[in-house]
Enzyme design. Structure first.
Site, PDB file in Angstrom:
ATOM      1  N   SER A  12       5.144   1.310   2.316  1.00  0.00           N
ATOM      2  CA  SER A  12       5.319   0.017   2.991  1.00  0.00           C
ATOM      3  C   SER A  12       6.788  -0.381   3.112  1.00  0.00           C
ATOM      4  CB  SER A  12       4.610  -1.096   2.219  1.00  0.00           C
ATOM      5  OG  SER A  12       3.326  -0.714   1.882  1.00  0.00           O
ATOM      6  N   TYR A  50       0.160   2.214   6.170  1.00  0.00           N
ATOM      7  CA  TYR A  50       0.913   1.248   5.369  1.00  0.00           C
ATOM      8  C   TYR A  50       1.232  -0.036   6.132  1.00  0.00           C
ATOM      9  CZ  TYR A  50       1.589   4.827   1.802  1.00  0.00           C
ATOM     10  OH  TYR A  50       1.384   5.760   0.812  1.00  0.00           O
ATOM     11  N   LYS A 192       9.914  -9.618 -11.956  1.00  0.00           N
ATOM     12  CA  LYS A 192       9.098 -10.542 -11.151  1.00  0.00           C
ATOM     13  C   LYS A 192       7.750  -9.935 -10.792  1.00  0.00           C
ATOM     14  CE  LYS A 192       9.410  -8.378  -7.121  1.00  0.00           C
ATOM     15  NZ  LYS A 192       8.378  -8.055  -6.139  1.00  0.00           N
ATOM     16  N   THR A 249       6.929 -13.360  -4.265  1.00  0.00           N
ATOM     17  CA  THR A 249       5.910 -12.430  -4.765  1.00  0.00           C
ATOM     18  C   THR A 249       4.777 -13.168  -5.468  1.00  0.00           C
ATOM     19  OG1 THR A 249       7.738 -10.890  -5.079  1.00  0.00           O
ATOM     20  CG2 THR A 249       5.637 -10.242  -6.003  1.00  0.00           C
ATOM     21  N   SER A 255       1.456  -9.876  -1.579  1.00  0.00           N
ATOM     22  CA  SER A 255       1.999  -9.125  -2.722  1.00  0.00           C
ATOM     23  C   SER A 255       0.928  -8.249  -3.362  1.00  0.00           C
ATOM     24  CB  SER A 255       2.563 -10.085  -3.769  1.00  0.00           C
ATOM     25  OG  SER A 255       2.631  -9.433  -5.037  1.00  0.00           O
TER      26      SER A 255
HETATM   27  N1  LIG Z   1       6.141  -3.209  -0.376  1.00  0.00           N
HETATM   28  C1  LIG Z   1       7.013  -4.184  -0.528  1.00  0.00           C
HETATM   29  O1  LIG Z   1       6.831  -5.269   0.031  1.00  0.00           O
HETATM   30  C2  LIG Z   1       8.238  -3.966  -1.345  1.00  0.00           C
HETATM   31  C3  LIG Z   1       8.344  -2.929  -2.253  1.00  0.00           C
HETATM   32  N2  LIG Z   1       9.463  -2.795  -3.009  1.00  0.00           N
HETATM   33  C4  LIG Z   1       9.589  -1.681  -3.943  1.00  0.00           C
HETATM   34  O2  LIG Z   1       9.829  -0.493  -3.220  1.00  0.00           O
HETATM   35  C5  LIG Z   1       9.341   0.641  -3.953  1.00  0.00           C
HETATM   36  C6  LIG Z   1       8.489   1.482  -3.036  1.00  0.00           C
HETATM   37  O3  LIG Z   1       7.414   0.653  -2.669  1.00  0.00           O
HETATM   38  P1  LIG Z   1       6.513   0.824  -1.391  1.00  0.00           P
HETATM   39  O4  LIG Z   1       7.158   1.550  -0.297  1.00  0.00           O
HETATM   40  O5  LIG Z   1       6.025  -0.529  -1.053  1.00  0.00           O
HETATM   41  O6  LIG Z   1       5.335   1.699  -2.059  1.00  0.00           O
HETATM   42  P2  LIG Z   1       4.067   2.355  -1.415  1.00  0.00           P
HETATM   43  O7  LIG Z   1       3.066   2.530  -2.490  1.00  0.00           O
HETATM   44  O8  LIG Z   1       3.692   1.563  -0.198  1.00  0.00           O
HETATM   45  O9  LIG Z   1       4.621   3.769  -0.945  1.00  0.00           O
HETATM   46  C7  LIG Z   1       5.172   4.726  -1.822  1.00  0.00           C
HETATM   47  C8  LIG Z   1       5.732   5.899  -1.053  1.00  0.00           C
HETATM   48  O10 LIG Z   1       6.261   6.847  -1.970  1.00  0.00           O
HETATM   49  C9  LIG Z   1       5.628   8.116  -1.767  1.00  0.00           C
HETATM   50  N3  LIG Z   1       5.554   8.850  -3.025  1.00  0.00           N
HETATM   51  C10 LIG Z   1       6.275   9.923  -3.331  1.00  0.00           C
HETATM   52  N4  LIG Z   1       5.972  10.389  -4.540  1.00  0.00           N
HETATM   53  C11 LIG Z   1       5.018   9.593  -5.021  1.00  0.00           C
HETATM   54  C12 LIG Z   1       4.293   9.578  -6.222  1.00  0.00           C
HETATM   55  N5  LIG Z   1       4.457  10.507  -7.163  1.00  0.00           N
HETATM   56  N6  LIG Z   1       3.383   8.606  -6.404  1.00  0.00           N
HETATM   57  C13 LIG Z   1       3.183   7.668  -5.454  1.00  0.00           C
HETATM   58  N7  LIG Z   1       3.851   7.633  -4.285  1.00  0.00           N
HETATM   59  C14 LIG Z   1       4.764   8.591  -4.067  1.00  0.00           C
HETATM   60  C15 LIG Z   1       4.277   7.772  -1.160  1.00  0.00           C
HETATM   61  O11 LIG Z   1       3.747   8.858  -0.451  1.00  0.00           O
HETATM   62  C16 LIG Z   1       4.663   6.619  -0.240  1.00  0.00           C
HETATM   63  O12 LIG Z   1       5.237   7.119   0.938  1.00  0.00           O
HETATM   64  C17 LIG Z   1       8.586   0.054  -5.165  1.00  0.00           C
HETATM   65  O13 LIG Z   1       9.395   0.143  -6.292  1.00  0.00           O
HETATM   66  C18 LIG Z   1       8.350  -1.400  -4.786  1.00  0.00           C
HETATM   67  O14 LIG Z   1       8.282  -2.236  -5.910  1.00  0.00           O
HETATM   68  C19 LIG Z   1      10.523  -3.615  -2.894  1.00  0.00           C
HETATM   69  C20 LIG Z   1      10.493  -4.648  -1.994  1.00  0.00           C
HETATM   70  C21 LIG Z   1       9.359  -4.906  -1.147  1.00  0.00           C
HETATM   71  O1  LIG Z   2       8.981  -6.733  -3.993  1.00  0.00           O
HETATM   72  C1  LIG Z   2       8.259  -7.276  -3.198  1.00  0.00           C
HETATM   73  C2  LIG Z   2       8.686  -8.459  -2.424  1.00  0.00           C
HETATM   74  O2  LIG Z   2      10.045  -8.702  -2.547  1.00  0.00           O
HETATM   75  C3  LIG Z   2       6.890  -6.748  -2.942  1.00  0.00           C
HETATM   76  O3  LIG Z   2       6.025  -7.115  -3.937  1.00  0.00           O
HETATM   77  P1  LIG Z   2       4.651  -6.323  -4.137  1.00  0.00           P
HETATM   78  O4  LIG Z   2       5.033  -4.928  -4.570  1.00  0.00           O
HETATM   79  O5  LIG Z   2       3.938  -7.109  -5.184  1.00  0.00           O
HETATM   80  O6  LIG Z   2       3.929  -6.322  -2.821  1.00  0.00           O
END
Ligand SMILES: NC(=O)C1=CN([C@@H]2O[C@H](COP(=O)(O)OP(=O)(O)OC[C@H]3O[C@@H](n4cnc5c(N)ncnc54)[C@H](O)[C@@H]3O)[C@@H](O)[C@H]2O)C=CC1
Ligand SMILES: O=C(CO)COP(=O)(O)O
Length: 335
Positions: A12, A50, A192, A249, A255
């Site tokens: 995402s 996503y 957070k 969040t 979230s």
């Molecule tokens: N989604 C949001 O709104 C926000 C997320 N974040 C942070 O960004 C980081 C990434 O989050 P997202 O992209 O949202 O996560 P997600 O769960 O939506 O996607 C994770 C990505 O990493 C890949 N990946 C590679 N190796 C993996 C493994 N071993 N296990 C799981 N996934 C694996 C997945 O295939 C996927 O493309 C996290 O630390 C999250 O807290 C920060 C700000 C906003």
């Molecule tokens: O970090 C985030 C917003 O800033 C996203 O939060 P969540 O991973 O709980 O969706």
């Protein structure tokens, strides 16, 4: 100007941040773990798993091959979950172009080592921690992908590198500020998620705004206590990477952490809540344990974080831990 940017991870936030960069005029290549996700981004300008319904810009492409993704990159954005960052980055280490600015999107603390993400990245890549840029702030991926206005923080001890990524990412809806307090921004971003779990849990138990506002405010107090003990600037917690991200969040049904907590509060098991997350990461579920250990190590009291660890990993009942939080020793607000 940093022009050619690679985003490693097509979940995402990786996808939404890649869109931010592309909308700011950069040439962006994403790496996706699954070939079909890379194919959909490249050929149909979408990542329906996503970010359903979001059209991605034409100057954003994707590949399943990390070497192809990284060739010629001037900045490399790491967008995989915290607990898998070490393993993923170890596989990419030899492919990182020399001199590329490393940017971290992950919000978590590593289990076992208790390291912040920039510390893990520095250890694996050999790049100085002072040169790594950390992105934080109230940035729910779906809202950003829709082009809704938001601020963000780009934290780096080396101000010039933060400015380079600021120049590369600002656009009509995304307003990044620079900050040199990497510790504060990383602690805020990781902690957070745990507080959002607790707010979701309260909502799941049918509780209202007074309870969630209390958890947000006392959550802010405990994250600031830990951060300042680790050397953070207390002001950071009043900023976008502190109260800003915490409020977004803890308040938004978008979230994943809050949603996860809500399910636990309604009586679902950890396994049921995990299954409902559909493979998307709720970082707080792991970070409640690592942050709790970090707090113990530094003699910092983090009762909400401790309660979330007990619910997630020791089978405690959310109602019971709620009652225990209320029954703690009476004290002054700032002691
Ligand atoms: N989604 C949001 O709104 C926000 C997320 N974040 C942070 O960004 C980081 C990434 O989050 P997202 O992209 O949202 O996560 P997600 O769960 O939506 O996607 C994770 C990505 O990493 C890949 N990946 C590679 N190796 C993996 C493994 N071993 N296990 C799981 N996934 C694996 C997945 O295939 C996927 O493309 C996290 O630390 C999250 O807290 C920060 C700000 C906003
Ligand atoms: O970090 C985030 C917003 O800033 C996203 O939060 P969540 O991973 O709980 O969706």
């Amino acid at each position: 100007m940093v022009q050619r940017i690679t985003v490693l991870g097509a979940g995402s936030w990786g996808t939404a941040f890649a869109k931010v960069l592309a909308d700011a005029g950069r040439d962006v290549t994403m790496w996706a773990r699954r070939a079909e996700v890379a194919g959909e981004i490249r050929e149909r300008h979408a990542n329906s798993g996503y970010l359903p319904g979001i059209e991605l810009p034409a100057n954003l492409t994707a590949t399943h091959d990390p070497a192809e993704a990284l060739a010629g990159a001037e900045a490399v954005v790491l967008a995989v979950p915290s607990q898998s960052l070490r393993a993923n980055l170890s596989g990419w280490r030899e492919l990182l172009p020399r001199g590329a600015i490393l940017v971290s999107l992950a919000k978590g603390v590593e289990l076992g080592t208790l390291k912040r993400m920039s510390e893990v990245i520095a250890e694996i890549s050999g790049v100085s921690g002072d040169e790594i840029v950390v992105v934080s702030g109230p940035n729910l991926a779906r809202e950003i992908a829709q082009g809704q206005p938001a601020g963000a923080v780009l934290a780096c001890a080396d101000h010039d590198r933060a400015v380079a990524i600021q120049q590369a990412s600002f656009n009509s809806y995304f307003r990044p500020y620079t900050n040199t307090d990497v510790v504060g921004c990383e602690v805020g971003g990781a902690a957070k998620n745990v507080i959002a779990l607790s707010c979701g849990m309260a909502v799941g138990m049918g509780l209202g705004a007074n309870t969630t506002a209390t958890l947000i405010t006392r959550g802010l107090a405990e994250m600031a206590r830990l951060g300042t003990k680790l050397g953070a600037d207390p002001l950071t917690f009043a900023g976008l990477a502190g109260v800003g991200d915490l409020v977004a969040t803890c308040s938004s049904p978008l979230s994943r952490n809050r949603t996860f907590g809500e399910r636990l509060g309604r009586g679902e098991t950890l396994e049921q809540a995990q299954a409902a997350a559909g493979g998307q990461v709720a970082e707080g579920v792991m970070s409640c344990t690592s942050i709790r250990e970090l707090a113990h190590k530094h003699g910092v009291d983090m009762p909400i974080t401790d309660a979330m660890h007990r619910v997630c990993h020791e089978g405690a009942d959310p109602r019971q831990v709620g009652a225990e939080l209320l029954g703690r020793r009476q004290k002054h607000e700032w002691s």
